[in-house]
Design a protein around this motif. Structure first.
Motif, PDB file in Angstrom:
ATOM      1  N   HIS A 183      -6.043   0.939 -12.086  1.00  0.00           N
ATOM      2  CA  HIS A 183      -4.909   1.578 -11.283  1.00  0.00           C
ATOM      3  C   HIS A 183      -3.665   1.026 -11.350  1.00  0.00           C
ATOM      4  O   HIS A 183      -2.648   1.679 -11.722  1.00  0.00           O
ATOM      5  CB  HIS A 183      -5.497   1.862  -9.847  1.00  0.00           C
ATOM      6  CG  HIS A 183      -6.673   2.741  -9.767  1.00  0.00           C
ATOM      7  ND1 HIS A 183      -6.870   4.167 -10.090  1.00  0.00           N
ATOM      8  CD2 HIS A 183      -7.741   2.132  -9.417  1.00  0.00           C
ATOM      9  CE1 HIS A 183      -8.198   4.467  -9.823  1.00  0.00           C
ATOM     10  NE2 HIS A 183      -8.695   3.423  -9.369  1.00  0.00           N
ATOM     11  N   SER A 184      -3.424  -0.398 -11.059  1.00  0.00           N
ATOM     12  CA  SER A 184      -2.314  -0.955 -11.437  1.00  0.00           C
ATOM     13  C   SER A 184      -1.754  -1.014 -12.731  1.00  0.00           C
ATOM     14  O   SER A 184      -0.400  -0.847 -12.880  1.00  0.00           O
ATOM     15  CB  SER A 184      -2.330  -2.412 -10.737  1.00  0.00           C
ATOM     16  OG  SER A 184      -3.258  -3.350 -11.535  1.00  0.00           O
TER      17      SER A 184
ATOM     18  N   ALA B   6      -2.226   1.545 -14.774  1.00  0.00           N
ATOM     19  CA  ALA B   6      -1.798   2.875 -14.973  1.00  0.00           C
ATOM     20  C   ALA B   6      -0.167   2.922 -14.302  1.00  0.00           C
ATOM     21  O   ALA B   6       0.699   3.818 -14.926  1.00  0.00           O
ATOM     22  CB  ALA B   6      -2.498   3.918 -14.231  1.00  0.00           C
ATOM     23  N   PHE B   7       0.064   2.182 -13.413  1.00  0.00           N
ATOM     24  CA  PHE B   7       1.479   2.162 -12.793  1.00  0.00           C
ATOM     25  C   PHE B   7       2.260   1.621 -13.973  1.00  0.00           C
ATOM     26  O   PHE B   7       3.430   2.204 -14.129  1.00  0.00           O
ATOM     27  CB  PHE B   7       1.489   1.266 -11.581  1.00  0.00           C
ATOM     28  CG  PHE B   7       2.618   0.715 -11.292  1.00  0.00           C
ATOM     29  CD1 PHE B   7       3.844   1.633 -10.466  1.00  0.00           C
ATOM     30  CD2 PHE B   7       3.181  -0.369 -11.408  1.00  0.00           C
ATOM     31  CE1 PHE B   7       5.069   1.700 -10.548  1.00  0.00           C
ATOM     32  CE2 PHE B   7       4.759  -0.658 -11.292  1.00  0.00           C
ATOM     33  CZ  PHE B   7       5.559   0.326 -10.655  1.00  0.00           C
TER      34      PHE B   7
ATOM     35  N   ASP C 222       3.085   4.372 -16.584  1.00  0.00           N
ATOM     36  CA  ASP C 222       3.823   5.364 -16.007  1.00  0.00           C
ATOM     37  C   ASP C 222       5.143   4.851 -16.045  1.00  0.00           C
ATOM     38  O   ASP C 222       6.116   5.851 -16.489  1.00  0.00           O
ATOM     39  CB  ASP C 222       3.451   5.939 -14.578  1.00  0.00           C
ATOM     40  CG  ASP C 222       1.735   6.491 -14.266  1.00  0.00           C
ATOM     41  OD1 ASP C 222       1.675   6.970 -15.390  1.00  0.00           O
ATOM     42  OD2 ASP C 222       1.330   6.695 -13.149  1.00  0.00           O
TER      43      ASP C 222
ATOM     44  N   LEU D 166       3.325   1.194  -3.684  1.00  0.00           N
ATOM     45  CA  LEU D 166       2.600   1.152  -4.904  1.00  0.00           C
ATOM     46  C   LEU D 166       1.333   1.106  -4.678  1.00  0.00           C
ATOM     47  O   LEU D 166       0.279   1.249  -5.290  1.00  0.00           O
ATOM     48  CB  LEU D 166       3.371   0.156  -5.638  1.00  0.00           C
ATOM     49  CG  LEU D 166       4.823   0.348  -6.190  1.00  0.00           C
ATOM     50  CD1 LEU D 166       5.488  -0.662  -6.827  1.00  0.00           C
ATOM     51  CD2 LEU D 166       5.041   1.852  -6.903  1.00  0.00           C
ATOM     52  N   ARG D 167       0.811  -0.140  -3.912  1.00  0.00           N
ATOM     53  CA  ARG D 167      -0.546  -0.396  -3.562  1.00  0.00           C
ATOM     54  C   ARG D 167      -1.138   0.626  -2.963  1.00  0.00           C
ATOM     55  O   ARG D 167      -2.440   0.770  -3.361  1.00  0.00           O
ATOM     56  CB  ARG D 167      -0.517  -1.474  -2.789  1.00  0.00           C
ATOM     57  CG  ARG D 167      -0.013  -2.769  -3.249  1.00  0.00           C
ATOM     58  CD  ARG D 167      -0.376  -4.032  -2.472  1.00  0.00           C
ATOM     59  NE  ARG D 167      -0.649  -3.947  -1.007  1.00  0.00           N
ATOM     60  CZ  ARG D 167       0.462  -4.290  -0.257  1.00  0.00           C
ATOM     61  NH1 ARG D 167       1.871  -4.530  -0.660  1.00  0.00           N
ATOM     62  NH2 ARG D 167       0.545  -4.058   0.907  1.00  0.00           N
TER      63      ARG D 167
ATOM     64  N   ARG E  63      -1.139   3.862  -3.687  1.00  0.00           N
ATOM     65  CA  ARG E  63      -1.224   4.714  -4.627  1.00  0.00           C
ATOM     66  C   ARG E  63      -1.867   4.148  -6.137  1.00  0.00           C
ATOM     67  O   ARG E  63      -2.697   4.973  -6.628  1.00  0.00           O
ATOM     68  CB  ARG E  63       0.199   5.303  -5.443  1.00  0.00           C
ATOM     69  CG  ARG E  63       0.013   6.075  -6.598  1.00  0.00           C
ATOM     70  CD  ARG E  63       1.123   7.127  -6.641  1.00  0.00           C
ATOM     71  NE  ARG E  63       0.983   8.065  -7.658  1.00  0.00           N
ATOM     72  CZ  ARG E  63       1.992   8.931  -8.250  1.00  0.00           C
ATOM     73  NH1 ARG E  63       2.965   8.965  -7.665  1.00  0.00           N
ATOM     74  NH2 ARG E  63       1.646   9.601  -9.151  1.00  0.00           N
ATOM     75  N   TYR E  64      -1.720   3.017  -6.437  1.00  0.00           N
ATOM     76  CA  TYR E  64      -2.181   2.274  -7.438  1.00  0.00           C
ATOM     77  C   TYR E  64      -3.264   1.067  -7.308  1.00  0.00           C
ATOM     78  O   TYR E  64      -3.924   0.653  -8.170  1.00  0.00           O
ATOM     79  CB  TYR E  64      -1.127   1.805  -8.457  1.00  0.00           C
ATOM     80  CG  TYR E  64      -0.279   2.702  -9.206  1.00  0.00           C
ATOM     81  CD1 TYR E  64      -0.738   3.533 -10.365  1.00  0.00           C
ATOM     82  CD2 TYR E  64       0.930   3.163  -8.348  1.00  0.00           C
ATOM     83  CE1 TYR E  64       0.033   4.580 -10.772  1.00  0.00           C
ATOM     84  CE2 TYR E  64       1.605   3.994  -9.095  1.00  0.00           C
ATOM     85  CZ  TYR E  64       1.479   4.814 -10.078  1.00  0.00           C
ATOM     86  OH  TYR E  64       1.903   5.720 -10.807  1.00  0.00           O
TER      87      TYR E  64
ATOM     88  N   PHE F 237      -2.767  -5.200  -7.557  1.00  0.00           N
ATOM     89  CA  PHE F 237      -2.036  -5.748  -8.578  1.00  0.00           C
ATOM     90  C   PHE F 237      -2.268  -7.210  -9.050  1.00  0.00           C
ATOM     91  O   PHE F 237      -2.603  -7.899  -8.037  1.00  0.00           O
ATOM     92  CB  PHE F 237      -0.484  -5.686  -8.098  1.00  0.00           C
ATOM     93  CG  PHE F 237       0.114  -4.387  -8.540  1.00  0.00           C
ATOM     94  CD1 PHE F 237       0.873  -4.068  -9.505  1.00  0.00           C
ATOM     95  CD2 PHE F 237      -0.119  -3.185  -7.374  1.00  0.00           C
ATOM     96  CE1 PHE F 237       1.503  -2.668  -9.648  1.00  0.00           C
ATOM     97  CE2 PHE F 237       0.256  -1.956  -7.680  1.00  0.00           C
ATOM     98  CZ  PHE F 237       1.180  -1.804  -8.687  1.00  0.00           C
TER      99      PHE F 237
END
Length: 184
Positions: free
Chosen positions: A4-5, A7-8, A11, A92-93, A95-96, A99
């Motif tokens: 997921h992170s 993916a950030f 993006d 951010l955390r 959503r993703y 980290f």
């Protein structure tokens, strides 16, 4: 690194924005996206930065009577190496996810190439070479700075050669040409 992170970062490099907020976004637009938890630094009446931890946005203006005009944003990925995983903005955390302490450039590059988003190496500023290497995505105008070699007092502890140091935008074609002219 969690998918997921990662993916950030994909993006950001692909879109040239952070959750839709680009380099030209106003302070109000960035706050709508990232929230009100930031440190604000003004360097004069003409320059301002809002630091969200991992993310920084910069603005300028001609006079105190003028509105702030977006200049650039930067992801200070190297800060995560200090083991503070909460450094990534709450938004951010949420959503993703979590980290990781380090972002391996080759892993990021591989995912970008699979999506048809190539990065091109551009000359580093001579004062920072060979310690830092720079890669550019011309469509989104995003630059990725990578640790190229370790040097005392130049590269941060906790990062390895091949780790991403920073992601920032915009890097214009004009800046790329200027960098090329510096090494010729």
């Amino acid at each position: 690194m969690t998918p997921h992170s990662l993916a950030f970062y994909v993006d950001v490099v692909t879109t040239g924005t952070i959750l839709g907020a680009g380099p030209a976004a106003s302070p109000e637009q960035v706050a709508e996206v990232l929230g009100q938890d930031f440190a604000e630094n003004t360097f004069s009446d003409h320059n301002m930065c809002r630091d969200y931890g991992l993310t920084e946005f910069y603005w300028g203006r001609a006079s105190v009577d003028d509105p702030w005009s977006g200049h650039h944003f930067s992801l200070q990925v190297h800060r995560l190496a200090h083991r503070n995983r909460t450094l990534a903005d709450d938004t951010l955390r949420t959503r993703y996810g979590r980290f990781a302490r380090r972002l391996r450039f080759e892993k990021l590059r591989h995912l970008l190439v699979r999506r048809g988003v190539p990065l091109r190496e551009v000359p580093s500023i001579p004062a920072s070479a060979p310690d830092f290497r720079t890669f550019w995505q011309p469509d989104s105008r995003v630059a990725v700075t990578v640790i190229g070699a370790h040097a005392e007092h130049s590269t941060p502890d906790g990062l390895r050669v091949g780790d991403v140091y920073r992601v920032h935008a915009p890097m214009t074609a004009g800046e790329v040409e200027w960098r090329r002219a510096q090494v010729e």
